[in-house]
Design a protein around this motif. Structure first.
Motif, PDB file in Angstrom:
ATOM      1  N   TYR A 147      10.895 -29.103 -24.755  1.00  0.00           N
ATOM      2  CA  TYR A 147      11.555 -28.682 -23.327  1.00  0.00           C
ATOM      3  C   TYR A 147      11.031 -29.407 -22.122  1.00  0.00           C
ATOM      4  CZ  TYR A 147      12.540 -26.112 -19.208  1.00  0.00           C
ATOM      5  OH  TYR A 147      12.853 -25.584 -18.006  1.00  0.00           O
ATOM      6  N   PHE A 148       9.559 -29.443 -22.330  1.00  0.00           N
ATOM      7  CA  PHE A 148       8.920 -30.037 -21.005  1.00  0.00           C
ATOM      8  C   PHE A 148       8.958 -31.590 -21.248  1.00  0.00           C
ATOM      9  CE2 PHE A 148       7.007 -25.995 -21.050  1.00  0.00           C
ATOM     10  CZ  PHE A 148       7.022 -25.807 -19.902  1.00  0.00           C
ATOM     11  N   SER A 173      14.128 -23.660 -10.918  1.00  0.00           N
ATOM     12  CA  SER A 173      14.984 -24.173 -12.146  1.00  0.00           C
ATOM     13  C   SER A 173      14.363 -24.433 -13.126  1.00  0.00           C
ATOM     14  CB  SER A 173      15.584 -25.440 -11.495  1.00  0.00           C
ATOM     15  OG  SER A 173      16.593 -25.852 -12.414  1.00  0.00           O
ATOM     16  N   ALA A 174      13.348 -25.226 -13.124  1.00  0.00           N
ATOM     17  CA  ALA A 174      12.345 -25.430 -14.326  1.00  0.00           C
ATOM     18  C   ALA A 174      11.964 -24.111 -14.924  1.00  0.00           C
ATOM     19  CB  ALA A 174      11.305 -26.362 -13.800  1.00  0.00           C
ATOM     20  N   SER A 175      11.462 -22.988 -13.945  1.00  0.00           N
ATOM     21  CA  SER A 175      10.904 -21.871 -14.560  1.00  0.00           C
ATOM     22  C   SER A 175      12.022 -21.128 -15.267  1.00  0.00           C
ATOM     23  CB  SER A 175      10.262 -21.040 -13.600  1.00  0.00           C
ATOM     24  OG  SER A 175       9.086 -21.706 -12.882  1.00  0.00           O
ATOM     25  N   LYS A 176      13.074 -20.940 -14.752  1.00  0.00           N
ATOM     26  CA  LYS A 176      14.403 -20.472 -15.307  1.00  0.00           C
ATOM     27  C   LYS A 176      14.761 -21.055 -16.523  1.00  0.00           C
ATOM     28  CE  LYS A 176      15.797 -18.253 -10.912  1.00  0.00           C
ATOM     29  NZ  LYS A 176      17.135 -18.164  -9.795  1.00  0.00           N
ATOM     30  N   GLY A 177      14.414 -22.396 -16.686  1.00  0.00           N
ATOM     31  CA  GLY A 177      14.873 -22.924 -17.777  1.00  0.00           C
ATOM     32  C   GLY A 177      14.077 -22.586 -18.963  1.00  0.00           C
ATOM     33  N   GLY A 183      14.144 -17.218 -24.335  1.00  0.00           N
ATOM     34  CA  GLY A 183      15.266 -16.157 -24.699  1.00  0.00           C
ATOM     35  C   GLY A 183      15.975 -16.464 -25.839  1.00  0.00           C
ATOM     36  N   GLY A 184      16.310 -17.914 -26.058  1.00  0.00           N
ATOM     37  CA  GLY A 184      16.832 -18.488 -27.041  1.00  0.00           C
ATOM     38  C   GLY A 184      16.281 -18.425 -28.456  1.00  0.00           C
ATOM     39  N   GLY A 218      12.270 -16.134 -14.557  1.00  0.00           N
ATOM     40  CA  GLY A 218      12.162 -17.209 -14.055  1.00  0.00           C
ATOM     41  C   GLY A 218      11.431 -17.262 -12.458  1.00  0.00           C
ATOM     42  N   GLY A 219      11.805 -16.102 -11.687  1.00  0.00           N
ATOM     43  CA  GLY A 219      11.391 -15.962 -10.135  1.00  0.00           C
ATOM     44  C   GLY A 219       9.844 -15.784 -10.391  1.00  0.00           C
ATOM     45  N   LEU A 220       9.409 -14.867 -11.065  1.00  0.00           N
ATOM     46  CA  LEU A 220       8.056 -14.529 -11.129  1.00  0.00           C
ATOM     47  C   LEU A 220       7.034 -15.942 -11.797  1.00  0.00           C
ATOM     48  CD1 LEU A 220       5.593 -12.662 -11.055  1.00  0.00           C
ATOM     49  CD2 LEU A 220       5.856 -12.063 -13.306  1.00  0.00           C
TER      50      LEU A 220
END
Length: 272
Positions: A147-148, A173-177, A183-184, A218-220
């Motif tokens: 991912y990174f 965007s990166a954090s939510k991703g 989650g997946g 993602g926000g946190l």
């Protein structure tokens, strides 16, 4: 003034060997531990202590010398420090020699952020990855390194991270991703991880894929990334303290349980 014999710090000093440091019993135990091979666990340390007591080497009462709780805590603290040191060394080696790192691993994720600069999303991500590796090693790393290493994530990593209360769009965007990725992974491995403890269903049932969103939305994650982008060592240091503290507490608990069981069997009390 007078001759050097009146000053113990003068050349030559007093005759005879220096007196040994006046450690407390617990301090002496720690000093001895540092000179000897470290027990594999607090339980091993307690086993050694009990064998010594049963053979007459440790006295007939638990009041002679440190208690089992103290011994367990001491060994636990040393083991925790060893774990933190080992993982910090692994991170340094990975950053110094990226080609030696397993592709897709958590250390690969760290390496992917190795060029991150101060105040960027990448620096915050790098700090977070370091802290997670410090606490969990390679446990459940899946393929987070991939991912990174994505070009899109690399681009977002070079952007400004924003602030705790106002993370940048790239940081969010990166954090939510990342949260979506975990989650997946949790949904993919739900059967393996949870067995039959939790049902997996789309309606009304418990979906383990939501754990990532509940624990680190993602926000946190973005807010923490923004903080870490300007204090890169904050989270790894806190993680190191947490690991050592957890080992210390677990060691104390094991030591107390083992010695309490022995006292119960033998009918002896610590107050004897």
């Amino acid at each position: 003034m007078s001759s050097s014999s009146s000053n113990p710090r003068s050349k030559g000093g007093p005759s005879g060997p220096r007196p040994a440091p006046n450690f407390s019993p617990l301090g002496q135990m720690y000093a001895n531990m540092l000179k000897q091979p470290l027990p594999a666990s607090p339980l091993d340390a307690m086993r050694m202590r009990l064998q010594s007591k049963s053979s007459g080497g440790g006295g007939s009462s638990t009041s002679s010398g440190p208690s089992g709780t103290e011994i367990g805590a001491g060994v636990g603290a040393l083991r925790g420090g060893y774990v933190v040191q080992k993982r910090a060394r692994e991170q340094r080696q990975a950053l110094n020699n990226p080609a030696s790192v397993k592709p897709g691993s958590r250390l690969d994720a760290l390496v992917a952020m190795r060029h991150a600069k101060y105040d960027t999303t990448g620096m915050g991500m790098k700090s977070g990855i370091s802290a997670i590796h410090m606490t969990g090693g390679n446990f459940f790393e899946a393929q987070i390194g991939k991912y990174f290493n994505l070009e899109a994530v690399q681009t977002m990593a070079r952007a400004h991270a924003g602030t705790f209360f106002n993370p940048s769009a790239e940081n969010l965007s990166a954090s939510k991703g990342e949260a979506t990725y975990w989650g997946g992974q949790l949904r993919k491995h739900a059967t393996t991880i949870h067995g039959t403890l939790f049902p997996v269903s789309g309606k009304g049932g418990f979906n383990p894929g939501n754990i990532a969103g509940a624990l680190a939305p993602g926000g946190l994650r973005a807010a923490l990334t923004a903080t870490a982008s300007r204090s890169a060592l904050l989270f790894p240091v806190m993680a190191g303290i947490a690991v050592t503290g957890a080992h210390t507490g677990a060691g104390a608990l094991v030591g107390d349980m083992v010695e309490s069981a022995q006292n119960l069997i033998t009918g002896k009390s610590r107050r004897e």
